[in-house]
Design a protein around this motif. Structure first.
Motif, PDB file in Angstrom:
ATOM      1  N   ILE A  18       0.839  -1.201   0.000  1.00  0.00           N
ATOM      2  CA  ILE A  18       0.000   0.000   0.000  1.00  0.00           C
ATOM      3  C   ILE A  18       0.878   1.257   0.000  1.00  0.00           C
ATOM      4  N   ASP A  19       0.517   2.238  -0.822  1.00  0.00           N
ATOM      5  CA  ASP A  19       1.249   3.501  -0.820  1.00  0.00           C
ATOM      6  C   ASP A  19       1.197   4.131   0.573  1.00  0.00           C
ATOM      7  N   PRO A  20       2.274   4.771   1.003  1.00  0.00           N
ATOM      8  CA  PRO A  20       2.284   5.400   2.329  1.00  0.00           C
ATOM      9  C   PRO A  20       1.412   6.651   2.349  1.00  0.00           C
ATOM     10  N   GLY A  21       1.011   7.046   3.558  1.00  0.00           N
ATOM     11  CA  GLY A  21       0.301   8.306   3.729  1.00  0.00           C
ATOM     12  C   GLY A  21      -1.155   8.183   4.100  1.00  0.00           C
ATOM     13  N   TYR A  22      -1.681   6.958   4.168  1.00  0.00           N
ATOM     14  CA  TYR A  22      -3.090   6.785   4.518  1.00  0.00           C
ATOM     15  C   TYR A  22      -3.279   6.691   6.027  1.00  0.00           C
ATOM     16  N   GLN A  23      -4.418   7.210   6.469  1.00  0.00           N
ATOM     17  CA  GLN A  23      -4.890   6.937   7.814  1.00  0.00           C
ATOM     18  C   GLN A  23      -6.169   6.130   7.679  1.00  0.00           C
ATOM     19  N   TYR A  24      -6.393   5.189   8.585  1.00  0.00           N
ATOM     20  CA  TYR A  24      -7.482   4.235   8.455  1.00  0.00           C
ATOM     21  C   TYR A  24      -8.477   4.360   9.599  1.00  0.00           C
ATOM     22  N   ASP A  25      -9.682   3.828   9.352  1.00  0.00           N
ATOM     23  CA  ASP A  25     -10.691   3.815  10.405  1.00  0.00           C
ATOM     24  C   ASP A  25     -10.604   2.537  11.246  1.00  0.00           C
ATOM     25  N   ARG A  26      -9.594   1.716  10.967  1.00  0.00           N
ATOM     26  CA  ARG A  26      -9.348   0.506  11.738  1.00  0.00           C
ATOM     27  C   ARG A  26      -7.860   0.426  12.047  1.00  0.00           C
ATOM     28  N   GLU A  27      -7.553  -0.146  13.199  1.00  0.00           N
ATOM     29  CA  GLU A  27      -6.146  -0.327  13.563  1.00  0.00           C
ATOM     30  C   GLU A  27      -5.604  -1.619  12.968  1.00  0.00           C
ATOM     31  N   GLY A  28      -4.310  -1.629  12.758  1.00  0.00           N
ATOM     32  CA  GLY A  28      -3.647  -2.866  12.384  1.00  0.00           C
ATOM     33  C   GLY A  28      -3.500  -3.132  10.905  1.00  0.00           C
ATOM     34  N   VAL A  29      -3.866  -2.156  10.035  1.00  0.00           N
ATOM     35  CA  VAL A  29      -3.708  -2.383   8.599  1.00  0.00           C
ATOM     36  C   VAL A  29      -2.208  -2.438   8.292  1.00  0.00           C
ATOM     37  N   PRO A  30      -1.729  -3.545   7.731  1.00  0.00           N
ATOM     38  CA  PRO A  30      -0.288  -3.672   7.469  1.00  0.00           C
ATOM     39  C   PRO A  30       0.118  -2.918   6.207  1.00  0.00           C
ATOM     40  N   GLU A  31       1.404  -2.823   5.965  1.00  0.00           N
ATOM     41  CA  GLU A  31       1.897  -2.157   4.764  1.00  0.00           C
ATOM     42  C   GLU A  31       1.633  -3.001   3.523  1.00  0.00           C
ATOM     43  N   GLU A  32       1.560  -4.305   3.706  1.00  0.00           N
ATOM     44  CA  GLU A  32       1.324  -5.207   2.585  1.00  0.00           C
ATOM     45  C   GLU A  32       0.125  -6.102   2.886  1.00  0.00           C
ATOM     46  N   ILE A  33      -0.725  -6.296   1.884  1.00  0.00           N
ATOM     47  CA  ILE A  33      -1.905  -7.139   2.063  1.00  0.00           C
ATOM     48  C   ILE A  33      -1.978  -8.178   0.952  1.00  0.00           C
ATOM     49  N   ARG A  34      -2.605  -9.272   1.252  1.00  0.00           N
ATOM     50  CA  ARG A  34      -2.769 -10.372   0.302  1.00  0.00           C
ATOM     51  C   ARG A  34      -3.973 -10.106  -0.612  1.00  0.00           C
ATOM     52  N   VAL A  35      -3.883 -10.532  -1.863  1.00  0.00           N
ATOM     53  CA  VAL A  35      -5.020 -10.486  -2.790  1.00  0.00           C
ATOM     54  C   VAL A  35      -5.144 -11.854  -3.435  1.00  0.00           C
ATOM     55  N   GLU A  36      -6.392 -12.293  -3.620  1.00  0.00           N
ATOM     56  CA  GLU A  36      -6.639 -13.606  -4.187  1.00  0.00           C
ATOM     57  C   GLU A  36      -7.336 -13.489  -5.540  1.00  0.00           C
ATOM     58  N   THR A  37      -7.377 -14.599  -6.264  1.00  0.00           N
ATOM     59  CA  THR A  37      -7.806 -14.610  -7.671  1.00  0.00           C
ATOM     60  C   THR A  37      -9.131 -13.908  -7.908  1.00  0.00           C
ATOM     61  N   ASP A  38     -10.139 -14.182  -7.077  1.00  0.00           N
ATOM     62  CA  ASP A  38     -11.467 -13.652  -7.373  1.00  0.00           C
ATOM     63  C   ASP A  38     -11.598 -12.162  -7.097  1.00  0.00           C
ATOM     64  N   GLU A  39     -10.543 -11.509  -6.629  1.00  0.00           N
ATOM     65  CA  GLU A  39     -10.574 -10.053  -6.474  1.00  0.00           C
ATOM     66  C   GLU A  39      -9.637  -9.365  -7.464  1.00  0.00           C
ATOM     67  N   MET A  40      -9.084 -10.141  -8.405  1.00  0.00           N
ATOM     68  CA  MET A  40      -8.256  -9.570  -9.471  1.00  0.00           C
ATOM     69  C   MET A  40      -9.177  -9.230 -10.642  1.00  0.00           C
ATOM     70  N   ASN A  41      -9.422  -7.960 -10.844  1.00  0.00           N
ATOM     71  CA  ASN A  41     -10.388  -7.495 -11.846  1.00  0.00           C
ATOM     72  C   ASN A  41      -9.691  -7.376 -13.200  1.00  0.00           C
ATOM     73  N   CYS A  42      -9.907  -8.389 -14.059  1.00  0.00           N
ATOM     74  CA  CYS A  42      -9.245  -8.424 -15.367  1.00  0.00           C
ATOM     75  C   CYS A  42     -10.196  -8.148 -16.516  1.00  0.00           C
ATOM     76  N   GLY A  43     -11.361  -7.610 -16.227  1.00  0.00           N
ATOM     77  CA  GLY A  43     -12.279  -7.193 -17.265  1.00  0.00           C
ATOM     78  C   GLY A  43     -12.685  -8.284 -18.228  1.00  0.00           C
ATOM     79  N   GLY A  44     -12.851  -9.485 -17.740  1.00  0.00           N
ATOM     80  CA  GLY A  44     -13.287 -10.586 -18.583  1.00  0.00           C
ATOM     81  C   GLY A  44     -12.209 -11.592 -18.889  1.00  0.00           C
TER      82      GLY A  44
END
Length: 251
Positions: free
Chosen positions: A183-209
């Motif tokens: 994640i790009d630096p500089g964000y503030q979140y409404d939840r604690e504990g958001v790490p600098e790096e997050i996992r993404v899985e196949t069904d959330e990869m938007n490839c437009g078909g």
């Protein structure tokens, strides 16, 4: 640092834009029936079986609407089978369904086992055989299939479902079905504990078909959702501006 607001992209006050909603990150293309398909009326022999040919005496009415239940659906392969409610009206009492024939606005079209659906029939050619395939697959009554959208309503999001963040897809491995976003630096979140790096899985990869291709060091935008166990993951990942991610070449 800046507070990310719903609809903003980038850490410091970019223009509002709704999240991409195009159908996307589709399952892998069909590469043949699973082992064992065809026993008792659809081929035979060891390994892959040939599709069941349309009987000579079967008269297809493409306007006829059938109802039935999903007997199996292989989400990450993009196909499954439907058993008609009235047995004896379709050869072998089972019909193949491919993800492209599902009427849905989900990013990653899928069906659930035992789901009740309605459909029409079409004749297609596979492996040199003319066979039946379900078409216009929808909810009974004709409503859109909405598996992913319904699941989205149950998700907990960081900043809300419409908030978009930016970052770098460090890598994505299609065969393993996951990757990691920094994640790009500089964000503030409404939840604690958001790490600098997050996992993404196949069904959330938007490839437009298309299917997600292997990727490395790719600039992306995305939402963030939180699993029931407190893990933070990428949601509806696209290129900056909402464009589709690179898709893998079809085999």
């Amino acid at each position: 640092s800046c507070v990310a607001q719903a609809g903003l992209v980038g850490p410091c006050g970019s223009q509002p834009r709704p999240p991409p909603c195009a159908r996307s990150a589709m399952p892998w293309v069909w590469k043949g029936y699973p082992k064992g398909w065809g026993k008792g009326g659809g081929g035979g022999g060891k390994g892959k079986s040939r599709p069941a040919a349309v009987p000579d005496d079967f008269q297809l009415n493409p306007a006829a609407v059938y109802t039935g239940s999903v007997s199996a659906y292989y989400k990450f392969s993009g196909y499954g089978f439907i058993v008609p409610e009235q047995l004896g009206v379709i050869p072998n009492d089972k019909v193949f369904v491919f993800w492209k024939n599902i009427k849905t606005q989900d990013r990653y079209p899928t069906l659930m086992k035992d789901m009740q659906v309605q459909f029409t029939l079409q004749v297609v050619e596979k492996q040199g055989v003319k066979t039946l395939q379900a078409d216009n697959v929808s909810m009974p009554g004709g409503g859109m299939i909405s598996v992913q959208q319904e699941n989205d309503t149950k998700k907990t999001f960081v900043g809300g479902q419409n908030l978009r963040y930016t970052g770098t897809l460090k890598f994505f491995l299609p065969k393993q079905g996951y990757g990691y976003i920094k994640i790009d630096p500089g964000y503030q979140y409404d939840r604690e504990g958001v790490p600098e790096e997050i996992r993404v899985e196949t069904d959330e990869m938007n490839c437009g078909g298309g299917n997600p291709d292997q990727a490395e060091d790719l600039k992306v935008e995305f939402g963030i959702w939180v699993t029931s166990r407190g893990a933070f993951k990428g949601y509806n990942v696209t290129l900056p501006g909402g464009g589709p991610l690179p898709a893998a070449a079809t085999a």
